[in-house]
Enzyme design. Structure first.
Site, PDB file in Angstrom:
ATOM      1  N   SER A 136       0.804  -1.229   0.000  1.00  0.00           N
ATOM      2  CA  SER A 136       0.000   0.000   0.000  1.00  0.00           C
ATOM      3  C   SER A 136       0.833   1.275   0.000  1.00  0.00           C
ATOM      4  O   SER A 136       0.271   2.370  -0.090  1.00  0.00           O
ATOM      5  CB  SER A 136      -0.890   0.048   1.249  1.00  0.00           C
ATOM      6  OG  SER A 136      -1.675  -1.095   1.343  1.00  0.00           O
ATOM      7  N   THR A 163      -2.600   3.010   3.895  1.00  0.00           N
ATOM      8  CA  THR A 163      -1.764   4.211   3.922  1.00  0.00           C
ATOM      9  C   THR A 163      -1.101   4.405   5.275  1.00  0.00           C
ATOM     10  O   THR A 163      -1.736   4.196   6.310  1.00  0.00           O
ATOM     11  CB  THR A 163      -2.669   5.435   3.656  1.00  0.00           C
ATOM     12  OG1 THR A 163      -3.258   5.295   2.379  1.00  0.00           O
ATOM     13  CG2 THR A 163      -1.914   6.738   3.761  1.00  0.00           C
ATOM     14  N   THR A 192       1.529   6.976   0.503  1.00  0.00           N
ATOM     15  CA  THR A 192       0.702   5.870  -0.001  1.00  0.00           C
ATOM     16  C   THR A 192       0.969   5.608  -1.477  1.00  0.00           C
ATOM     17  O   THR A 192       1.400   6.509  -2.203  1.00  0.00           O
ATOM     18  CB  THR A 192      -0.799   6.209   0.180  1.00  0.00           C
ATOM     19  OG1 THR A 192      -1.582   5.058  -0.075  1.00  0.00           O
ATOM     20  CG2 THR A 192      -1.240   7.320  -0.732  1.00  0.00           C
ATOM     21  N   ARG A 210      -5.515   8.974 -10.835  1.00  0.00           N
ATOM     22  CA  ARG A 210      -6.282   9.208  -9.604  1.00  0.00           C
ATOM     23  C   ARG A 210      -5.345   9.599  -8.454  1.00  0.00           C
ATOM     24  O   ARG A 210      -4.305   8.988  -8.236  1.00  0.00           O
ATOM     25  CB  ARG A 210      -7.053   7.942  -9.244  1.00  0.00           C
ATOM     26  CG  ARG A 210      -7.913   8.047  -7.975  1.00  0.00           C
ATOM     27  CD  ARG A 210      -7.201   7.514  -6.760  1.00  0.00           C
ATOM     28  NE  ARG A 210      -8.057   7.441  -5.581  1.00  0.00           N
ATOM     29  CZ  ARG A 210      -7.603   7.187  -4.350  1.00  0.00           C
ATOM     30  NH1 ARG A 210      -6.311   6.974  -4.145  1.00  0.00           N
ATOM     31  NH2 ARG A 210      -8.425   7.146  -3.339  1.00  0.00           N
ATOM     32  N   VAL A 211      -5.720  10.626  -7.740  1.00  0.00           N
ATOM     33  CA  VAL A 211      -4.985  11.043  -6.541  1.00  0.00           C
ATOM     34  C   VAL A 211      -5.958  11.003  -5.370  1.00  0.00           C
ATOM     35  O   VAL A 211      -7.100  11.454  -5.493  1.00  0.00           O
ATOM     36  CB  VAL A 211      -4.402  12.465  -6.724  1.00  0.00           C
ATOM     37  CG1 VAL A 211      -3.823  12.983  -5.421  1.00  0.00           C
ATOM     38  CG2 VAL A 211      -3.330  12.459  -7.823  1.00  0.00           C
ATOM     39  N   GLY A 212      -5.518  10.456  -4.253  1.00  0.00           N
ATOM     40  CA  GLY A 212      -6.389  10.335  -3.082  1.00  0.00           C
ATOM     41  C   GLY A 212      -6.196  11.462  -2.093  1.00  0.00           C
ATOM     42  O   GLY A 212      -5.741  12.559  -2.428  1.00  0.00           O
ATOM     43  N   ASP A 213      -6.513  11.166  -0.852  1.00  0.00           N
ATOM     44  CA  ASP A 213      -6.440  12.165   0.214  1.00  0.00           C
ATOM     45  C   ASP A 213      -5.023  12.384   0.739  1.00  0.00           C
ATOM     46  O   ASP A 213      -4.690  13.449   1.261  1.00  0.00           O
ATOM     47  CB  ASP A 213      -7.323  11.725   1.394  1.00  0.00           C
ATOM     48  CG  ASP A 213      -6.878  10.376   1.960  1.00  0.00           C
ATOM     49  OD1 ASP A 213      -6.672   9.435   1.157  1.00  0.00           O
ATOM     50  OD2 ASP A 213      -6.730  10.245   3.191  1.00  0.00           O
ATOM     51  N   THR A 237      -6.447   7.093   6.966  1.00  0.00           N
ATOM     52  CA  THR A 237      -6.211   5.971   6.066  1.00  0.00           C
ATOM     53  C   THR A 237      -7.562   5.489   5.567  1.00  0.00           C
ATOM     54  O   THR A 237      -8.594   5.798   6.154  1.00  0.00           O
ATOM     55  CB  THR A 237      -5.465   4.841   6.792  1.00  0.00           C
ATOM     56  OG1 THR A 237      -5.212   3.771   5.864  1.00  0.00           O
ATOM     57  CG2 THR A 237      -6.260   4.279   7.962  1.00  0.00           C
ATOM     58  N   GLY A 238      -7.535   4.732   4.504  1.00  0.00           N
ATOM     59  CA  GLY A 238      -8.786   4.197   3.978  1.00  0.00           C
ATOM     60  C   GLY A 238      -9.173   4.863   2.674  1.00  0.00           C
ATOM     61  O   GLY A 238      -8.309   5.366   1.942  1.00  0.00           O
ATOM     62  N   GLY A 252      -9.824   7.238   0.216  1.00  0.00           N
ATOM     63  CA  GLY A 252      -9.430   8.641   0.180  1.00  0.00           C
ATOM     64  C   GLY A 252     -10.512   9.600  -0.239  1.00  0.00           C
ATOM     65  O   GLY A 252     -10.546  10.744   0.219  1.00  0.00           O
TER      66      GLY A 252
HETATM   67  N1  GLY Z   1      -6.015   6.874   1.630  1.00  0.00           N
HETATM   68  C1  GLY Z   1      -5.226   6.672   0.500  1.00  0.00           C
HETATM   69  C2  GLY Z   1      -5.907   6.815  -0.766  1.00  0.00           C
HETATM   70  O1  GLY Z   1      -7.139   6.774  -0.836  1.00  0.00           O
HETATM   71  O2  GLY Z   1      -5.231   6.976  -1.762  1.00  0.00           O
END
Ligand code: GLY
Length: 323
Positions: A84, A182, A200, A210-213, A233-234, A236
């Site tokens: 991850s 993450t 992450t 794609r970009v997360g949180d 985490t989780g 995003g």
């Molecule tokens: N929490 C990491 C992501 O969603 O990319």
């Protein structure tokens, strides 16, 4: 393509390994933390005790909280077994590993990289963004060029194991969010300064680009030395849409404990997506007050928080919304 609302609901986040001892559960431990000597201390999402230990060791050897959170995040980034984060992270749907990371210092200055390829330690590139540029966030090709200009080496981050998992996934090509753990990490050094980091490889088999949180300041991680810090985490998208870590810190500013603040941030997600009361998605928060009190909360079971201080590394299981 799966629709956004179904995508939000369709996540499956696996349970943590239960082979490691869990020292305590929920609020009892947090009170113990509050009473004991807490500096230095490091707190991280999931069973990242090797990371929190590395962070505290850096401080014990004279390093700063910023050095500590960078060193902590580098532990899973370098671990090929961690699918991850960093090297060994599962790729996107096109088989390409793309990494996101951010770091924040005690004065609130931040650096971040998104959609970075080929660099094993995005957290160290994020720190360079903080220290060497007038910017906060650098993305994609520009982030790679910046990293190379700073002396980072270009590497293949797709391990054989991750490639095989992706090839297996490609057989059905079922586009739904899957488990990812993450690392968010917060540390207070012996001068009482708190810094944070988050790193992450993002959601496995995500859409390319794609970009997360995690690299978004205030979403994946936030630190304010008047109050404390939080990290996430989780899934995003759920954290991004509620600016979760900033929310947790602001709730602590209003007087909530870290645990209460994390719970309210999870409630905010459930309010936005009531269908998650039936399950199907995971978000976990970890928070650390500037006084050293630790707390967390998650949507579903299976989430844990690593804590290290001078003497001890421990794993705690915060309460969760479901069940
Ligand atoms: N929490 C990491 C992501 O969603 O990319």
């Amino acid at each position: 393509m799966i629709k956004r609302r179904n995508f939000i609901k369709g996540s499956v986040l696996g349970a943590i390994s239960t082979t490691t001892p869990i020292i305590s559960r929920a609020s009892g431990l947090f009170e113990i933390n509050k009473r004991s000597s807490r500096k230095p201390i490091a707190v991280a999402t999931w069973d990242n005790r090797k990371a929190t230990r590395a962070a505290v060791d850096v401080i014990l050897k004279g390093g700063s909280a910023l050095d500590a959170v960078e060193a902590g995040a580098r532990v899973p980034e370098a671990d090929p077994e961690d699918t991850s984060v960093g090297y060994g992270g599962l790729p996107d749907r096109d088989g390409i590993v793309t990494l996101d990371a951010c770091i924040m210092d005690e004065s609130g200055k931040a650096g971040s990289v998104t959609f970075l390829q080929h660099i094993k330690h995005p957290i160290s590139v994020a720190r360079k963004v903080l220290e060497e540029t007038p910017h906060v966030m650098i993305s994609g090709k520009g982030a790679l060029e910046f990293a190379l200009s700073q002396g980072f080496e270009k590497e293949n981050l797709l391990t054989d194991k991750a490639k095989k998992t992706w090839e297996e996934w490609m057989k059905n090509n079922d586009y739904r969010p899957v488990n990812h753990d993450t690392i968010g990490i917060l540390a207070i050094d012996d001068k009482g300064k708190m810094c944070g980091a988050c790193s992450t490889s993002g959601m496995a088999f995500k859409m390319h680009g794609r970009v997360g949180d995690s690299p978004v300041i205030g979403a994946g991680m936030y630190v304010d030395n008047e109050v404390g810090g939080a990290c996430a985490t989780g899934q995003g998208e759920l954290v991004l849409e509620t600016l979760g870590s900033f929310l947790v810190v602001e709730l602590m500013r209003q007087g909530l404990t870290p645990e209460e603040a994390c719970k309210k941030a999870v409630d905010r997600i459930i309010k936005k997506y009531p269908e998650l009361k039936e399950g199907g998605a995971q978000v976990g928060y970890a928070a650390l007050s500037i006084e050293g009190e630790v707390g967390g909360f998650s949507i579903d079971k299976g989430y844990s928080i690593a804590v290290s201080d001078k003497g001890q590394d421990r794993l705690i299981v915060p309460d969760h919304y479901l069940g």
